[in-house]
Design a protein around this motif. Structure first.
Motif, PDB file in Angstrom:
ATOM      1  N   ALA A 167       0.824  -1.215   0.000  1.00 37.15           N
ATOM      2  CA  ALA A 167       0.000   0.000   0.000  1.00 37.15           C
ATOM      3  C   ALA A 167       0.857   1.263   0.000  1.00 37.15           C
ATOM      4  CB  ALA A 167      -0.924  -0.008   1.209  1.00 37.15           C
ATOM      5  N   LEU A 168       2.042   1.191   0.621  1.00 37.06           N
ATOM      6  CA  LEU A 168       2.930   2.354   0.708  1.00 37.06           C
ATOM      7  C   LEU A 168       4.107   2.263  -0.259  1.00 37.06           C
ATOM      8  CD1 LEU A 168       3.024   2.669   4.600  1.00 37.06           C
ATOM      9  CD2 LEU A 168       1.599   3.947   3.006  1.00 37.06           C
ATOM     10  N   GLY A 169       4.044   1.361  -1.210  1.00 37.28           N
ATOM     11  CA  GLY A 169       5.165   1.162  -2.122  1.00 37.28           C
ATOM     12  C   GLY A 169       5.929  -0.085  -1.732  1.00 37.28           C
ATOM     13  N   PRO A 170       7.048  -0.383  -2.420  1.00 39.57           N
ATOM     14  CA  PRO A 170       7.774  -1.615  -2.129  1.00 39.57           C
ATOM     15  C   PRO A 170       8.516  -1.579  -0.791  1.00 39.57           C
ATOM     16  CG  PRO A 170       8.886  -0.366  -3.849  1.00 39.57           C
ATOM     17  CD  PRO A 170       7.609   0.344  -3.563  1.00 39.57           C
ATOM     18  N   LEU A 171       9.159  -0.470  -0.457  1.00 43.18           N
ATOM     19  CA  LEU A 171       9.958  -0.380   0.768  1.00 43.18           C
ATOM     20  C   LEU A 171       9.869   1.024   1.354  1.00 43.18           C
ATOM     21  CD1 LEU A 171      13.335  -2.066  -0.308  1.00 43.18           C
ATOM     22  CD2 LEU A 171      11.639  -3.018   1.235  1.00 43.18           C
ATOM     23  N   ASN A 172      10.041   1.099   2.649  1.00 46.79           N
ATOM     24  CA  ASN A 172      10.207   2.378   3.327  1.00 46.79           C
ATOM     25  C   ASN A 172      11.680   2.454   3.723  1.00 46.79           C
ATOM     26  OD1 ASN A 172       9.963   4.734   4.740  1.00 46.79           O
ATOM     27  ND2 ASN A 172       8.842   3.848   6.453  1.00 46.79           N
ATOM     28  N   ILE A 173      12.487   3.277   3.016  1.00 48.46           N
ATOM     29  CA  ILE A 173      13.933   3.333   3.224  1.00 48.46           C
ATOM     30  C   ILE A 173      14.318   4.643   3.901  1.00 48.46           C
ATOM     31  CG2 ILE A 173      16.196   3.376   2.104  1.00 48.46           C
ATOM     32  CD1 ILE A 173      14.959   1.740  -0.179  1.00 48.46           C
ATOM     33  N   THR A 174      15.135   4.538   4.950  1.00 52.73           N
ATOM     34  CA  THR A 174      15.700   5.701   5.634  1.00 52.73           C
ATOM     35  C   THR A 174      17.192   5.478   5.763  1.00 52.73           C
ATOM     36  OG1 THR A 174      13.669   5.942   6.926  1.00 52.73           O
ATOM     37  CG2 THR A 174      15.584   7.123   7.712  1.00 52.73           C
ATOM     38  N   TYR A 175      17.982   6.520   5.485  1.00 49.44           N
ATOM     39  CA  TYR A 175      19.440   6.405   5.600  1.00 49.44           C
ATOM     40  C   TYR A 175      20.018   7.732   6.081  1.00 49.44           C
ATOM     41  CZ  TYR A 175      19.740   8.994   1.179  1.00 49.44           C
ATOM     42  OH  TYR A 175      19.635   9.952   0.210  1.00 49.44           O
ATOM     43  N   GLY A 176      21.249   7.678   6.606  1.00 50.77           N
ATOM     44  CA  GLY A 176      21.925   8.888   7.061  1.00 50.77           C
ATOM     45  C   GLY A 176      22.758   8.639   8.298  1.00 50.77           C
ATOM     46  N   SER A 177      22.855   9.695   9.138  1.00 45.29           N
ATOM     47  CA  SER A 177      23.671   9.610  10.353  1.00 45.29           C
ATOM     48  C   SER A 177      22.798   9.906  11.564  1.00 45.29           C
ATOM     49  CB  SER A 177      24.821  10.623  10.280  1.00 45.29           C
ATOM     50  OG  SER A 177      24.311  11.943  10.350  1.00 45.29           O
ATOM     51  N   ASP A 178      23.444   9.997  12.739  1.00 44.09           N
ATOM     52  CA  ASP A 178      22.695  10.296  13.953  1.00 44.09           C
ATOM     53  C   ASP A 178      22.059  11.683  13.907  1.00 44.09           C
ATOM     54  OD1 ASP A 178      24.995  11.933  15.954  1.00 44.09           O
ATOM     55  OD2 ASP A 178      25.607  10.930  14.126  1.00 44.09           O
ATOM     56  N   SER A 179      22.560  12.573  13.062  1.00 46.80           N
ATOM     57  CA  SER A 179      22.028  13.937  13.016  1.00 46.80           C
ATOM     58  C   SER A 179      21.416  14.298  11.657  1.00 46.80           C
ATOM     59  CB  SER A 179      23.137  14.928  13.348  1.00 46.80           C
ATOM     60  OG  SER A 179      24.184  14.833  12.406  1.00 46.80           O
TER      61      SER A 179
END
Length: 199
Positions: free
Chosen positions: A115-127
């Motif tokens: 329903a929300l697409g194939p994946l929910n991706i988040t990337y980066g650093s602590d800030s």
């Protein structure tokens, strides 16, 4: 009959007098300070502090075992897709040259759209967190290395089904994760050293 004589009075004393022939009252010696105990507890505290630091370092840095996927070696899934574990590497004269000023984030595999697409991706650093887009069975992004960052990570959540892998690479070190089925989350994270820094 002889009369009992009272002992002579000591001049300057207004209170009760000690009986004649008895030695003067001597107060008990002062208690010795527990310097030995304090030093012993201090040494024990320092040793305890080092043990605590070592445990925190092991937890933050993560352990590595025989079945662990923490090494920068290429896995069988990566070989099939023609990918190296650290795609931030550049080939020079047949050997991989690692760009230590770049952080590489990757997600790959199969993830049917939910329903929300194939994946929910988040990337980066602590800030600094960002959202990623999964296209044609993969996602790849790079960010400049922030020496002040405590960690870099990537997470990808399935939307009902699929089988995915994820990795984050910093300075030639790679951490990988895997998730399959349901709404499971693939997660990979690399942390700065115990005293900070990435090199």
């Amino acid at each position: 009959m002889s009369q009992q004589q009272n002992p002579p009075q000591q001049p300057g004393w207004g209170g009760p007098q000690r009986p004649f022939g008895q030695p003067p009252f001597v107060s008990p010696p002062p208690k010795k300070g527990g310097a030995g105990k304090v030093i012993g507890l201090g040494c024990l505290g320092i040793v305890g502090l080092f043990v605590l630091i070592a445990l925190v370092g092991a937890v933050v840095g993560g352990g590595s075992g025989a079945g662990d996927s923490k090494s920068p070696t290429t896995r069988a899934d990566d070989k099939k897709a023609g990918r190296s574990a650290a795609e931030g590497d550049k080939k020079v004269g047949g050997e991989a040259k690692v760009d230590k000023k770049v952080v590489v984030f990757k997600v790959w595999g199969t993830a049917p759209a939910g329903a929300l697409g194939p994946l929910n991706i988040t990337y980066g650093s602590d800030s600094d967190n960002r959202d990623g887009t999964f296209k044609d069975g993969e996602f790849k992004a790079t960010l400049p290395l922030d020496d002040d960052a405590l960690y870099f990570d990537v997470t990808a959540q399935l939307q009902g089904s699929g089988d995915i892998h994820c990795s984050v690479t910093v300075g030639g070190k790679t951490d990988k994760g895997h998730a399959a089925g349901d709404y499971n989350i693939c997660s990979a994270q690399l942390s700065a050293g115990l005293l900070g820094g990435w090199g």
